[in-house]
Design an enzyme around this catalytic site. Structure first.
Site, PDB file in Angstrom:
ATOM      1  NE  ARG A  47      32.899  11.365  42.122  1.00  6.40           N
ATOM      2  CZ  ARG A  47      32.052  11.474  43.149  1.00  6.40           C
ATOM      3  NH1 ARG A  47      30.952  12.199  43.001  1.00  6.40           N
ATOM      4  NH2 ARG A  47      32.292  10.866  44.287  1.00  6.40           N
ATOM      5  CE  LYS A  81      33.049   6.291  42.482  1.00  5.57           C
ATOM      6  NZ  LYS A  81      34.437   6.577  42.953  1.00  5.57           N
ATOM      7  CG  HIS A 102      39.241  12.466  41.231  1.00  7.84           C
ATOM      8  ND1 HIS A 102      37.873  12.550  41.036  1.00  7.84           N
ATOM      9  CD2 HIS A 102      39.405  11.942  42.481  1.00  7.84           C
ATOM     10  CE1 HIS A 102      37.236  12.090  42.105  1.00  7.84           C
ATOM     11  NE2 HIS A 102      38.142  11.715  42.992  1.00  7.84           N
ATOM     12  NE  ARG A 133      34.598  14.086  44.661  1.00  4.11           N
ATOM     13  CZ  ARG A 133      33.364  14.479  44.996  1.00  4.11           C
ATOM     14  NH1 ARG A 133      32.894  15.630  44.544  1.00  4.11           N
ATOM     15  NH2 ARG A 133      32.603  13.742  45.779  1.00  4.11           N
ATOM     16  CD1 TRP A 151      32.875  10.962  48.441  1.00  2.50           C
ATOM     17  CD2 TRP A 151      32.743  13.001  49.369  1.00  2.50           C
ATOM     18  NE1 TRP A 151      33.959  11.689  48.019  1.00  2.50           N
ATOM     19  CE2 TRP A 151      33.908  12.945  48.567  1.00  2.50           C
ATOM     20  CE3 TRP A 151      32.457  14.182  50.048  1.00  2.50           C
ATOM     21  CZ2 TRP A 151      34.782  14.017  48.439  1.00  2.50           C
ATOM     22  CZ3 TRP A 151      33.314  15.254  49.913  1.00  2.50           C
ATOM     23  CH2 TRP A 151      34.458  15.167  49.121  1.00  2.50           C
ATOM     24  CE1 TYR A 176      40.019  15.103  50.608  1.00  2.23           C
ATOM     25  CE2 TYR A 176      37.836  14.238  51.090  1.00  2.23           C
ATOM     26  CZ  TYR A 176      38.864  14.450  50.197  1.00  2.23           C
ATOM     27  OH  TYR A 176      38.749  14.029  48.901  1.00  2.23           O
TER      28      TYR A 176
END
Length: 349
Positions: free
Chosen positions: A204, A231, A291, A294, A317, A326
């Site tokens: 990020r 995050k 972003h 990414r 994640w 994806y």
């Protein structure tokens, strides 16, 4: 309980014992003894009901928010939560939790989606219409607080259902390798190196711009993101590719602390004029954000056959749901099946 006056205040004060045994002193907010006595008696009755009858006190929205903020002080997105809470204050200030019902939730949902104006330094105010996602994020904060008040604090027995609005499904924004090369060639050197590194690691924005040399091991070819920088709140190990290693070696010696310094300090703003100019020169949409680098990194991995469970771990994640966006870009696991069915058996002329 007692009612008394202090030398440093014109108002009457109450000293009381809460049901949990805490000694509390608080101002009544009035210099009138009759009004102060009424508040004293009301609190005495409330505390008796709580202790003897098990009746829950009727908490206000304000005290609920204060407790929530004190417990969430270390949350990575706390500033975003605060912005939603500032808006909610206009609807819930002075309300008790018992007053937050389905009808009020419906009113809040409608009100959050209404257009509003923001002031400009020059010219007329600009009108903004909140996105459906903005409405939902506000409702999610409200729902989280009410659930905490019910499940963890025992302040309420139940909370109303808070339905989310249906959000439009957006395409993942990513660029091809050819577009990425054109973008890199159009950027100034300090931005070019950061973009190269982002495209190789999928990190990020702030994890790149504020990457410190203390987080890099060039010998073991790895970097790491500390839990308070991630995050999801969990440490991320970052294996470094040949390209990423090349970038880091070129940065060695530029600054003692920071990997990607600009005038001796980390970059704080990436959506600059040079970024916009580079997008235009590369023929990339002006809506392409940092972003989206990414997203590009993850899209390339999916197209190259990286398993989604591996991609999830590489990207740090928290849930598999975030990686599923994806999945449609990866078809290698389906290739063995497409020729198994029998075709029409004829040549087309």
């Amino acid at each position: 309980m007692s009612l008394f006056r202090r030398k440093d205040s014109p108002n009457w004060w109450i000293e009381l014992t809460a049901p949990d045994g805490r000694r509390i002193q608080q101002s009544t907010g009035t210099s009138e003894k009759v009004a102060a006595q009424e508040l004293h008696d009301r609190l005495k009755t409330q505390f008796w009901n709580e202790k003897r009858l098990g009746i829950k006190p009727n908490r206000t929205w304000q005290e609920t928010v204060l407790r929530w903020l004190s417990e969430q002080a270390n949350k990575a997105s706390i500033e975003t939560d605060k912005s939603h809470l500032r808006w909610l204050d206009g609807c819930l200030a002075g309300k008790y939790l018992s007053q937050i019902d389905r009808d009020l939730i419906s009113q809040i949902t409608v009100a959050r989606g209404l257009p509003y104006e923001i002031a400009r330094t020059k010219g007329r105010p600009r009108q903004i219409t909140p996105k459906t996602s903005t409405v939902n994020r506000t409702l999610e904060v409200l729902r989280a607080i009410l659930r905490r008040a019910r499940d963890d604090w025992g302040w309420i027995d139940q909370c109303p259902n808070i339905p989310m609005l249906k959000e439009p499904i957006k395409r993942v924004s990513w660029i091809t390798r050819e577009q990425a090369l054109a973008l890199l060639n159009a950027l100034p050197d300090h931005q070019r190196q950061m973009v190269r590194f982002a495209l190789e690691t999928g990190l990020r924005r702030k994890n790149v711009t504020h990457l410190a040399w203390s987080q890099v091991d060039l010998i073991k070819r790895q970097a790491w993101i500390h839990p308070d920088q991630a995050k999801a709140g969990k440490a991320i190990g970052v294996p470094l590719s040949n390209e990423a290693m090349q970038v880091l070696r070129q940065q060695v010696g530029k600054n003692e602390n920071w990997v990607f310094p600009y005038r001796g300090k980390p970059v704080t703003q990436v959506a600059t004029k040079s970024w916009r100019n580079a997008l235009a020169k590369a023929g990339i949409s002006a809506g392409f954000r940092w972003h989206d680098l990414r997203h590009t990194w993850a899209s390339w991995h999916a197209q190259d056959g990286t398993p989604l469970n591996v991609l999830r771990e590489l990207g740090g994640w928290a849930t598999s749901e975030m990686v599923q966006r994806y999945a449609h870009l990866s078809t290698e696991h389906l290739a063995q099946w497409v020729n198994r069915r029998t075709g029409v058996g004829m040549e087309i002329t």
